[in-house]
Motif scaffolding. Structure first.
Motif, PDB file in Angstrom:
ATOM      1  N   LYS A 150      35.532  30.193  -6.722  1.00 48.36           N
ATOM      2  CA  LYS A 150      37.003  31.241  -6.413  1.00 48.36           C
ATOM      3  C   LYS A 150      37.454  31.739  -7.486  1.00 48.36           C
ATOM      4  N   ASP A 151      37.727  31.805  -8.741  1.00 50.32           N
ATOM      5  CA  ASP A 151      37.917  31.937  -9.796  1.00 50.32           C
ATOM      6  C   ASP A 151      37.382  30.906 -11.206  1.00 50.32           C
ATOM      7  N   LEU A 152      37.747  31.637 -12.105  1.00 53.31           N
ATOM      8  CA  LEU A 152      37.260  31.571 -13.855  1.00 53.31           C
ATOM      9  C   LEU A 152      38.936  31.105 -14.281  1.00 53.31           C
ATOM     10  N   ILE A 153      38.911  29.886 -15.161  1.00 56.68           N
ATOM     11  CA  ILE A 153      39.338  29.077 -15.239  1.00 56.68           C
ATOM     12  C   ILE A 153      38.956  28.621 -16.948  1.00 56.68           C
ATOM     13  N   PHE A 170      44.347  28.836 -20.872  1.00 55.98           N
ATOM     14  CA  PHE A 170      44.914  30.214 -20.774  1.00 55.98           C
ATOM     15  C   PHE A 170      44.971  31.364 -19.696  1.00 55.98           C
ATOM     16  N   GLU A 171      46.116  32.296 -20.385  1.00 55.15           N
ATOM     17  CA  GLU A 171      46.592  33.366 -19.206  1.00 55.15           C
ATOM     18  C   GLU A 171      45.608  33.999 -19.419  1.00 55.15           C
ATOM     19  N   ASN A 172      44.697  34.194 -18.240  1.00 58.65           N
ATOM     20  CA  ASN A 172      43.425  34.502 -17.782  1.00 58.65           C
ATOM     21  C   ASN A 172      43.986  36.752 -17.580  1.00 58.65           C
ATOM     22  N   PRO A 173      42.976  37.076 -18.967  1.00 60.23           N
ATOM     23  CA  PRO A 173      43.260  38.878 -18.795  1.00 60.23           C
ATOM     24  C   PRO A 173      43.076  39.399 -17.850  1.00 60.23           C
ATOM     25  N   HIS A 192      57.898  37.653 -12.339  1.00 57.73           N
ATOM     26  CA  HIS A 192      57.310  36.933 -11.277  1.00 57.73           C
ATOM     27  C   HIS A 192      56.279  35.656 -11.703  1.00 57.73           C
ATOM     28  N   LYS A 193      55.347  35.902 -12.729  1.00 61.94           N
ATOM     29  CA  LYS A 193      54.645  35.159 -13.041  1.00 61.94           C
ATOM     30  C   LYS A 193      54.922  34.021 -13.572  1.00 61.94           C
ATOM     31  N   LYS A 194      53.531  33.346 -13.475  1.00 61.50           N
ATOM     32  CA  LYS A 194      53.800  31.831 -14.167  1.00 61.50           C
ATOM     33  C   LYS A 194      53.950  31.447 -14.716  1.00 61.50           C
ATOM     34  N   THR A 195      54.170  30.124 -15.349  1.00 59.92           N
ATOM     35  CA  THR A 195      55.180  30.402 -17.736  1.00 59.92           C
ATOM     36  C   THR A 195      54.099  29.036 -16.952  1.00 59.92           C
ATOM     37  N   GLY A 196      53.616  27.897 -18.118  1.00 57.28           N
ATOM     38  CA  GLY A 196      52.922  26.952 -19.290  1.00 57.28           C
ATOM     39  C   GLY A 196      51.789  27.318 -19.274  1.00 57.28           C
ATOM     40  N   TYR A 197      51.545  28.326 -19.783  1.00 47.33           N
ATOM     41  CA  TYR A 197      50.578  28.970 -20.694  1.00 47.33           C
ATOM     42  C   TYR A 197      49.719  28.870 -22.099  1.00 47.33           C
ATOM     43  N   SER A 198      49.109  28.489 -22.255  1.00 43.29           N
ATOM     44  CA  SER A 198      48.650  28.063 -23.601  1.00 43.29           C
ATOM     45  C   SER A 198      49.189  29.207 -24.816  1.00 43.29           C
ATOM     46  N   HIS A 199      49.993  29.128 -25.255  1.00 41.80           N
ATOM     47  CA  HIS A 199      50.072  30.520 -26.437  1.00 41.80           C
ATOM     48  C   HIS A 199      49.128  31.321 -27.398  1.00 41.80           C
ATOM     49  N   LYS A 200      47.662  30.253 -27.123  1.00 41.34           N
ATOM     50  CA  LYS A 200      47.240  31.107 -28.055  1.00 41.34           C
ATOM     51  C   LYS A 200      46.220  32.195 -27.280  1.00 41.34           C
ATOM     52  N   GLU A 201      45.013  33.219 -28.582  1.00 39.00           N
ATOM     53  CA  GLU A 201      45.088  34.390 -28.108  1.00 39.00           C
ATOM     54  C   GLU A 201      43.619  33.904 -27.298  1.00 39.00           C
ATOM     55  N   TRP A 202      43.308  34.260 -26.101  1.00 36.72           N
ATOM     56  CA  TRP A 202      42.138  34.511 -25.291  1.00 36.72           C
ATOM     57  C   TRP A 202      40.849  34.822 -25.372  1.00 36.72           C
ATOM     58  N   PRO A 203      40.643  32.979 -25.554  1.00 34.29           N
ATOM     59  CA  PRO A 203      39.100  32.992 -26.672  1.00 34.29           C
ATOM     60  C   PRO A 203      37.980  33.884 -26.084  1.00 34.29           C
TER      61      PRO A 203
END
Length: 1077
Positions: A380-383, A395-398, A432-443
């Motif tokens: 039920k998810d893609l990370i 990564f933060e999923n766009p 209210h978004k979560k933090t701790g995501y990678s700072h790199k661009e979505w690959p």
């Protein structure tokens, strides 16, 4: 479908026309155009149809959300696009934000495996019906070019080497077939299972679970069988180089890039390392999660379903695998383990892992892989995990993949929203978004997408209270704001007894929403028969939520409401959720102001709320269920009306219901009196016309056949539910000269009632003086439950509901200039100066639609929408500047009717009703768009606008972008000499028809793809497809030749310069002795 004109419909000949009050309407000519009724001159009351020429067959535009029941994953490392297959035969192809494409196999068979033709703009899918499909991705809507159906064997695994046109296909019988990707036919070259294993072996090795070519030599194919047998097959010599027989079943194999060793994952939770120099036994066997017990034995572990072995130039290799945990740790989440040197990192997942794949810098399997991320496909998810940082952040999923965060129960679709609402919601939601995501661009950044020229903001509100923004022409979806309704209540205690049986798992599940974008007031109806009213503020505040308790039940004499608007305390039950009864600090955003709860009575839960409407200009909220109707003044926090459905009629009930015991005379605060002379029964004064030959009795008889055996014998216990409500400026009585605030009420028995309201105009009086409610009057009767109300002026233009302009109640006030409510009122009389008085009311039910002239209440047009089915959703929407009635029926038909004449404009058999989820979530909006929940995790948007159909190519993103394939690294002379002559391997010579012959026709059947017009134009089979393919190839070849020409010119210039310098040096040294040099 049957279309009929009502009593006052205009005949099809020129002449004079009469209205219900006897006035004559002049018109010079009547004619038809495009099936729409037209008047050449506007009539006295300005009635005119809008010709709608911009409707098309319903077309799916884009699908949002997470792919439902995913099964397969693939990634193109050059194009950087991702594909996900599903159990229902769907494919989602994702690139950069805005590049999102959905494809569907016609068979609906589950997708077993996906294989990109890397940097070729094509995709191979293997399905559970043992069919291979080749998809062309060089068009905005991918299409199948070829299919190959296996008849005698089942497909288990596929492998396509990089820059090869030959696909290896493993089967359940253990055989390996080879398919030509260009022609999609089988080669005569087959690796039979009994040739792959030794003749002395008596047992079958099982299905093929792995195929890969050796990085050291492309002429060597590694075949893994389920039983634990591994064979390296020499494709040139047609013999086995070595065979490995291992005790444990094999699930996957991963090569080292040098091709000298490989790693296997096994069913006992172990990883085995093999060296090609000695294949008699593995040189290393590890149990990553198996500990040594006290008796010296290892813990039994779960299977490692997949392993990837990736090398890095500047660090230790990465070993990534899923599964392998010990059995004794019950309840542990699914895990992905990353082994990097001696460090072992275990990532726990929220859902079971379906597939994962390491993303590497190079597409060549014989180069250092340099993995930089891991894509993990969960149920039920893609990370995506960042491998370049030691803590492995995600990564933060766009993409909007969390629509299904909890089960979606309802949807609402708003187009043409105020432009300032989008940035405000986004800015507050971002806090209210979560933090701790990678700072790199979505690959996953492949494809191209540009914002369309004609965009407008849209809002999709789902039943889990997740507001989302969609762009019309970009067809993108972006998370805006989340709201949890449970925060307005105390944490629920475990229910007991009857309450535990009746209440759902989540007592705060959302059943219905109502939102006013202009005033930003938001209402939520919960499954526990409660309503929460939210106001929007940019500031945090201290607030205490006000609570109102309401009883709604069939008998009006049992409803007693004290003057203060409360409800007596007797006969209460503890089934209601406990509201927060203290002052709380609420953050910016939507802040709960009022909660209305229907009470439990005698241990029984209240009936669920079936209809809701709120009007910010009036400050009123109305709701109903199968027991009755309630109206609440949310400004004064009082209950204005709480009455059973039966008492809405008074003495003018059109049904002669069976009486029961005499009623007791008890005080009732409904405030409704008997009908006055102007509010007559539906039997009288309904659609009278000199041209009508039918009596009201015949109409009632036709209605009775569809609803019950007799309309004159309805039991008093029959519950007539309130199915729809609408506030608006209308005429509460036939004698009214000016429109006033009214509440339109529709019931499940097809009755339409009109309740006039008297609201103080002065703002100070509005907050102190009560709102009075007049007696209700029956307007008309329809077949089936009433679904929708809407209002048009006499020129056919849509009349918007009055609303209040948003003001922030928590903003600091200027004491010298107190803020006042700013109301926007769309009165029918204000939009028509020369059209006379009155307006048109559009009423749609499950079976038919009617257009009524107000205040005379004359039925001008009637249309029977369906006889064999029923309408699930109806909305009055604007398309290309015109207004029409859009309907979705249970038989899957999408229909549009012109307004006000109710002429059919479009009828498409689009989607059969497969479950209640579609019925619950289907909704229309302006601009010729609609959406519904196509699966528990996906929202499907469709359009019936010709403009959008024509511009769909512009709206969709490009999946394929011309990119030069990266060149292979120079291996050097020694590595190339001692590492094998893999580059001289000619698959065409080996697998082609000339040397391998033809495969058996009974083994597989070739099916040409039906790619549609776009596919035919771009790359479909046939002459035009070949020409298009040749043209594309010529363009690419011309581009490469141009680059080669530029390089050649540069080399020639360099050579000329070198020759010139050499000649000068020769002349200089020509006459000198050797010792003078």
């Amino acid at each position: 479908m049957h279309h009929s004109r009502a009593d006052n419909c205009i005949p099809s000949t020129a002449g004079k026309f009469n209205t219900a009050n006897g006035r004559q309407l002049g018109a010079h000519a009547v004619h038809f155009r495009d099936g729409v009724f037209l008047l050449s001159q506007a009539s006295a009351f300005g009635r005119k149809d809008h010709v709608i020429k911009c409707l098309c067959l319903s077309l799916q535009t884009v699908r949002h959300g997470f792919p439902y029941q995913p099964t397969a994953l693939a990634f193109d490392p050059v194009q950087k696009i991702l594909a996900v297959g599903s159990r229902t035969g769907g494919i989602r192809i994702l690139g950069r934000p805005g590049v999102d494409c959905y494809c569907q196999h016609e068979s609906g068979a589950a997708v077993l495996q996906l294989q990109f033709l890397i940097n070729e703009g094509a995709l191979v899918t293997a399905c559970a019906d043992d069919t291979l499909h080749l998809w062309n991705l060089r068009q905005r809507r991918p299409a199948v070019l070829h299919s190959l159906k296996f008849n005698r064997e089942r497909i288990t695994f596929c492998h396509l080497p990089f820059m090869s046109k030959w696909l290896y296909v493993g089967t359940e019988r253990g055989n390996t077939h080879i398919v030509n990707i260009e022609s999609f036919v089988l080669s005569g070259y087959v690796i039979m299972w009994n040739k792959a294993i030794e003749l002395a072996t008596k047992t079958h090795p099982g299905p093929v679970v792995h195929l890969s070519d050796s990085p050291k030599d492309e002429g060597k194919l590694l075949i893994g069988f389920e039983s634990g047998t591994i064979v390296q097959w020499d494709l040139r010599g047609k013999k086995a180089d070595f065979r490995i027989y291992y005790d444990e079943a094999i699930h996957s194999v991963g090569w080292h890039h040098e091709g000298k060793q490989f790693m296997c994952s096994h069913s006992d939770g172990s990883l085995s390392m093999w060296n090609l120099r000695n294949t008699t036994k593995p040189f290393q066997v590890t149990f990553p999660h198996g500990k040594i017990q006290k008796d010296g034995r290892k813990e039994s572990c779960k299977p490692i379903l997949k392993v990837e072995y990736k090398t890095s130039r500047n660090s230790e290799p990465f070993v990534i695998f899923s599964g392998g945990l010990s059995y004794d740790k019950a309840g542990r989440r699914p895990t992905l383990t990353i082994m990097h040197g001696k460090a072992i990192t275990v990532l726990e997942m929220d859902y079971p892992i379906v597939e994962f794949m390491a993303l590497c810098e190079t597409p060549y399997n014989n180069e250092v892989q340099e993995p930089y991320a891991v894509v993990v496909l969960l149920e039920k998810d893609l990370i995506v995990v960042d491998l370049t940082q030691s803590n492995f952040p995600v990564f933060e999923n766009p993409y909007p993949m969390d629509i299904h965060e909890s089960p979606v129960t309802c949807t609402a679709y708003f187009a043409d929203c105020p432009p300032d609402i989008i940035p405000i919601l986004y800015s507050i939601g971002a806090k209210h978004k979560k933090t701790g995501y990678s700072h790199k661009e979505w690959p996953v950044a492949g494809g191209t997408w540009t914002l369309g020229s004609n965009t407008y903001p849209e809002i999709i509100v789902t039943g889990i209270l997740t507001s989302r923004h969609a762009d019309k022409y970009g067809l993108t979806l972006q998370m805006l704001y989340k709201l949890k309704t449970s925060k307005a209540f105390e944490k629920p205690k475990p229910a007991e007894g009857r309450a535990a049986e009746m209440v759902e798992e989540d007592p705060f599940a959302v059943q219905m929403v109502s939102w006013c974008p202009h005033s930003r007031i938001f209402c939520v109806v919960g499954i526990s028969a409660h309503i929460i009213l939210y106001r929007f503020s940019k500031y945090e505040a201290n607030t205490q939520i006000v609570s109102l308790e309401v009883r709604l039940q069939c008998e009006s004499e049992d409803i007693i409401t004290p003057p203060g608007g409360g409800t007596p305390e007797g006969n209460k039950d503890t089934g209601n959720a406990q509201l927060l009864d203290r002052m709380v600090r609420v953050p910016p955003g939507y802040q709960a102001e009022l909660v209305i709860q229907l009470l439990w009575l005698d241990g029984e839960p209240p009936q669920q709320i079936t209809s809701l409407d709120i009007n910010s200009a009036y400050g009123l909220l109305a709701f109903g269920n199968c027991n009755g109707l309630a109206v609440v003044d949310y400004l004064q926090k009082t209950i204005l009306l709480c009455v059973s459905t039966l008492d809405l009629y008074g003495a003018a009930d059109p049904y002669q219901r069976l009486t029961r015991s005499p009623r007791r005379n008890r005080q009732s605060t409904s405030g409704l009196t008997e009908l006055s002379d102007n509010q007559q029964s539906v039997d009288m004064e309904r659609s009278k016309s000199p041209t009508s030959g039918k009596s009201s009795n015949s109409r009632e008889n036709s209605f009775s056949r569809s609803r019950s055996s007799s309309v004159c014998s309805i039991d008093r216990d029959t519950k007539e539910a309130i199915t729809t409500l609408q506030f608006g400026e209308s005429y509460g009585r036939k004698s009214d000269a000016m429109p006033t605030p009214c509440l339109w009420v529709g019931t499940s028995l097809g009755m339409v009632l009109l309740i006039p309201l008297s609201i103080p105009a002065d703002q100070e009086e509005r907050m102190e003086e009560p709102v009075t409610i007049g007696p209700s009057g029956t307007v008309l009767m329809l077949k089936g439950s009433v679904l929708r109300f809407s209002f048009l002026d006499c020129m056919g233009a849509l009349i918007q509901s009055p609303h209040e302009v948003w003001r922030d109640a928590n903003a600091s006030e200027d004491p010298d200039r107190p803020r006042r409510r700013k109301l926007v009122n769309f009165s029918p009389s204000s939009s028509q100066d020369n059209c006379g008085e009155g307006h048109l009311a559009v009423v749609c039910s499950e079976k038919q639609a009617k257009v009524v002239l107000m205040p005379s209440q004359s039925c001008l047009f009637v249309h029977n929408i369906t006889e064999s089915s029923f309408v699930l959703r109806a909305d009055v929407v604007s398309v290309c500047g015109s207004v029409c009635l859009a309907c979705f029926c249970a038989n899957g038909h999408v229909m549009t009717l012109s307004l006000p004449s109710l002429r059919p404009l479009m009828d498409v058999n689009y989607l059969p009703l497969t479950d209640m989820r579609i019925a619950r979530t289907f909704c229309f909006t302006n601009g010729g768009q609609a959406l519904y929940l196509s699966s528990p995790t996906e929202i499907q948007r469709i359009t019936y606008s010709q403009e959008m159909c024509d511009n769909l190519q512009e709206m969709l993103g490009e999946l394929f972008t011309p990119i030069e394939t990266p060149e292979a690294q120079n291996r050097g002379f020694l590595k190339g000499f001692f590492g094998g002559n893999s580059h001289n391997f000619d698959r065409e010579e080996l697998f082609g028809e000339a040397s391998a012959g033809k495969a058996s026709r009974s083994l597989a059947q070739h099916i040409p793809g039906q790619a549609g017009m776009e596919g035919m134009k771009v790359a479909a089979s046939g002459v035009m497809g070949d020409l298009a393919r040749a043209r594309v190839a010529l363009d690419e070849r011309g581009q490469r030749l141009g680059e080669l020409e530029d390089r050649t010119a540069l080399m020639m210039t360099s050579a000329e310069t070198f020759s010139k310098h050499a000649h000068e040096l020769m002349l200089k040294c020509k006459d000198k002795k050797w010792y003078q040099l």
